[in-house]
Design a protein around this motif. Structure first.
Motif, PDB file in Angstrom:
ATOM      1  N   GLN A  51       0.833  -1.214   0.000  1.00 44.91           N
ATOM      2  CA  GLN A  51       0.000   0.000   0.000  1.00 44.91           C
ATOM      3  C   GLN A  51       0.862   1.257   0.000  1.00 44.91           C
ATOM      4  O   GLN A  51       0.576   2.223  -0.710  1.00 44.91           O
ATOM      5  CB  GLN A  51      -0.928   0.012   1.220  1.00 44.91           C
ATOM      6  CG  GLN A  51      -1.933  -1.128   1.238  1.00 44.91           C
ATOM      7  CD  GLN A  51      -1.454  -2.280   2.109  1.00 44.91           C
ATOM      8  OE1 GLN A  51      -0.272  -2.651   2.084  1.00 44.91           O
ATOM      9  NE2 GLN A  51      -2.366  -2.863   2.869  1.00 44.91           N
ATOM     10  N   GLU A  52       1.915   1.251   0.809  1.00 44.30           N
ATOM     11  CA  GLU A  52       2.767   2.432   0.879  1.00 44.30           C
ATOM     12  C   GLU A  52       3.577   2.595  -0.403  1.00 44.30           C
ATOM     13  O   GLU A  52       3.801   3.711  -0.873  1.00 44.30           O
ATOM     14  CB  GLU A  52       3.696   2.354   2.087  1.00 44.30           C
ATOM     15  CG  GLU A  52       4.452   3.646   2.336  1.00 44.30           C
ATOM     16  CD  GLU A  52       5.145   3.699   3.680  1.00 44.30           C
ATOM     17  OE1 GLU A  52       5.915   4.658   3.893  1.00 44.30           O
ATOM     18  OE2 GLU A  52       4.927   2.801   4.514  1.00 44.30           O
ATOM     19  N   PHE A  53       4.002   1.486  -0.975  1.00 45.93           N
ATOM     20  CA  PHE A  53       4.692   1.553  -2.264  1.00 45.93           C
ATOM     21  C   PHE A  53       3.799   2.207  -3.311  1.00 45.93           C
ATOM     22  O   PHE A  53       4.237   3.079  -4.070  1.00 45.93           O
ATOM     23  CB  PHE A  53       5.098   0.153  -2.738  1.00 45.93           C
ATOM     24  CG  PHE A  53       5.310   0.080  -4.221  1.00 45.93           C
ATOM     25  CD1 PHE A  53       6.419   0.665  -4.806  1.00 45.93           C
ATOM     26  CD2 PHE A  53       4.372  -0.531  -5.039  1.00 45.93           C
ATOM     27  CE1 PHE A  53       6.597   0.633  -6.184  1.00 45.93           C
ATOM     28  CE2 PHE A  53       4.540  -0.570  -6.402  1.00 45.93           C
ATOM     29  CZ  PHE A  53       5.662   0.010  -6.984  1.00 45.93           C
ATOM     30  N   LEU A  54       2.535   1.816  -3.364  1.00 47.62           N
ATOM     31  CA  LEU A  54       1.628   2.360  -4.373  1.00 47.62           C
ATOM     32  C   LEU A  54       1.426   3.856  -4.191  1.00 47.62           C
ATOM     33  O   LEU A  54       1.323   4.600  -5.173  1.00 47.62           O
ATOM     34  CB  LEU A  54       0.281   1.622  -4.324  1.00 47.62           C
ATOM     35  CG  LEU A  54       0.318   0.158  -4.789  1.00 47.62           C
ATOM     36  CD1 LEU A  54      -1.019  -0.519  -4.504  1.00 47.62           C
ATOM     37  CD2 LEU A  54       0.677   0.057  -6.258  1.00 47.62           C
ATOM     38  N   THR A  55       1.381   4.317  -2.944  1.00 50.59           N
ATOM     39  CA  THR A  55       1.264   5.753  -2.681  1.00 50.59           C
ATOM     40  C   THR A  55       2.441   6.506  -3.280  1.00 50.59           C
ATOM     41  O   THR A  55       2.281   7.530  -3.962  1.00 50.59           O
ATOM     42  CB  THR A  55       1.181   6.017  -1.172  1.00 50.59           C
ATOM     43  OG1 THR A  55      -0.003   5.414  -0.652  1.00 50.59           O
ATOM     44  CG2 THR A  55       1.149   7.514  -0.882  1.00 50.59           C
ATOM     45  N   LYS A  56       3.644   6.004  -3.035  1.00 47.30           N
ATOM     46  CA  LYS A  56       4.836   6.694  -3.536  1.00 47.30           C
ATOM     47  C   LYS A  56       4.960   6.536  -5.051  1.00 47.30           C
ATOM     48  O   LYS A  56       5.366   7.467  -5.753  1.00 47.30           O
ATOM     49  CB  LYS A  56       6.071   6.171  -2.819  1.00 47.30           C
ATOM     50  CG  LYS A  56       6.054   6.533  -1.327  1.00 47.30           C
ATOM     51  CD  LYS A  56       7.359   6.245  -0.649  1.00 47.30           C
ATOM     52  CE  LYS A  56       7.329   6.769   0.789  1.00 47.30           C
ATOM     53  NZ  LYS A  56       6.816   5.821   1.758  1.00 47.30           N
ATOM     54  N   TYR A  57       4.601   5.380  -5.549  1.00 44.83           N
ATOM     55  CA  TYR A  57       4.654   5.154  -6.996  1.00 44.83           C
ATOM     56  C   TYR A  57       3.718   6.122  -7.715  1.00 44.83           C
ATOM     57  O   TYR A  57       4.102   6.742  -8.719  1.00 44.83           O
ATOM     58  CB  TYR A  57       4.273   3.708  -7.312  1.00 44.83           C
ATOM     59  CG  TYR A  57       4.303   3.389  -8.782  1.00 44.83           C
ATOM     60  CD1 TYR A  57       5.468   2.926  -9.382  1.00 44.83           C
ATOM     61  CD2 TYR A  57       3.167   3.536  -9.577  1.00 44.83           C
ATOM     62  CE1 TYR A  57       5.503   2.632 -10.733  1.00 44.83           C
ATOM     63  CE2 TYR A  57       3.194   3.254 -10.927  1.00 44.83           C
ATOM     64  CZ  TYR A  57       4.368   2.800 -11.502  1.00 44.83           C
ATOM     65  OH  TYR A  57       4.394   2.517 -12.849  1.00 44.83           O
ATOM     66  N   ASN A  58       2.509   6.268  -7.209  1.00 47.01           N
ATOM     67  CA  ASN A  58       1.543   7.165  -7.849  1.00 47.01           C
ATOM     68  C   ASN A  58       1.971   8.627  -7.742  1.00 47.01           C
ATOM     69  O   ASN A  58       1.723   9.424  -8.651  1.00 47.01           O
ATOM     70  CB  ASN A  58       0.154   6.961  -7.239  1.00 47.01           C
ATOM     71  CG  ASN A  58      -0.460   5.635  -7.644  1.00 47.01           C
ATOM     72  OD1 ASN A  58      -0.187   5.133  -8.735  1.00 47.01           O
ATOM     73  ND2 ASN A  58      -1.265   5.059  -6.768  1.00 47.01           N
TER      74      ASN A  58
END
Length: 236
Positions: A58-65
């Motif tokens: 979930q945190e990866f997706l936040t930073k990726y986006n």
């Protein structure tokens, strides 16, 4: 915090450790941004690095986006335990999975990678110290697991990963890293088809210099770059 000074210090430590290492390897610095605001990614880019490591999907997706317009400059590694039901969210976004540790996960990664015509680079996670608190295969289980993984055409095994135990015994930490380095060499000499054991991911803030001296060519550093994490906040 002066991030430039922190990065410089870590880069200097990496260089000194490389000079001590008999392997004379290039070392990839994975900047672990766990529990830091997405804006921390800019500090990584500002200091000439490009590899981001995240533990949680979930945190990866936040930073990726937040930085998806910079994907040509960034490399993303998923370094934490990965649940099979989360693979679908990251299979087209991460460059390397560090935590392949069971056949059910391998099956799901292969399935999702096949669906997008990708061969997913992975490292096998090894629990060298056999601690109950850590995920990963035991040393003696790795080769049999590896041979099973080679049956999955959409997975590319590219090396091994481990975490050292939390201890002040530097000699014991060195022993753990050396055992995994020796296993990597042993596997490499067997000449498995479709296998390139090019990566040895070992070492974090407390022990990355020891890991490099023992052959690591990927180190995962967070606190020495970004300071203490604020666990009261979640960025997802």
């Amino acid at each position: 915090m002066n991030y430039s000074d922190q990065f410089k210090r870590v880069q200097e430590n990496i260089q000194k450790a490389k000079e001590k290492s008999p392997y004379q390897q290039e070392v990839k610095l994975v900047c672990v941004t766990k529990n830091h605001d997405p804006s921390i990614v800019q500090a990584v880019l500002d200091n000439g690095e490009y590899c981001i490591g995240e533990n949680r999907v979930q945190e990866f997706l936040t930073k990726y986006n937040a930085y998806k317009d910079r994907t040509d400059k960034l490399e993303y590694h998923l370094i934490g335990s990965l649940q099979s039901n989360k693979v679908k969210y990251i299979i087209d976004k991460v460059d390397l999975i560090h935590s392949l540790d069971r056949l059910s996960l391998a099956k799901e990664i292969n399935k999702r990678a096949k669906a997008i015509d990708r061969k997913m680079p992975c490292l096998i996670q090894v629990n060298v110290s056999k601690e109950d608190s850590k995920s990963g295969l035991y040393l003696e289980e790795v080769e049999a697991f590896l041979e099973k993984c080679l049956e999955y055409p959409n997975i590319s095994i590219q090396g091994l990963m481990t975490m050292a135990p939390h201890t002040d015994d530097r000699d014991y930490i060195r022993k753990i890293f050396r055992e995994l380095s020796n296993l990597r060499e042993k596997i490499s000499k067997k000449g498995y088809n479709e296998l390139d054991m090019k990566y040895l991911s070992m070492g974090m803030t407390n022990d990355y210099t020891i890991a490099i001296e023992e052959g690591a060519n990927i180190v995962r550093v967070g606190r020495s770059l970004f300071g203490q994490r604020d666990y009261s906040k979640r960025y997802y």
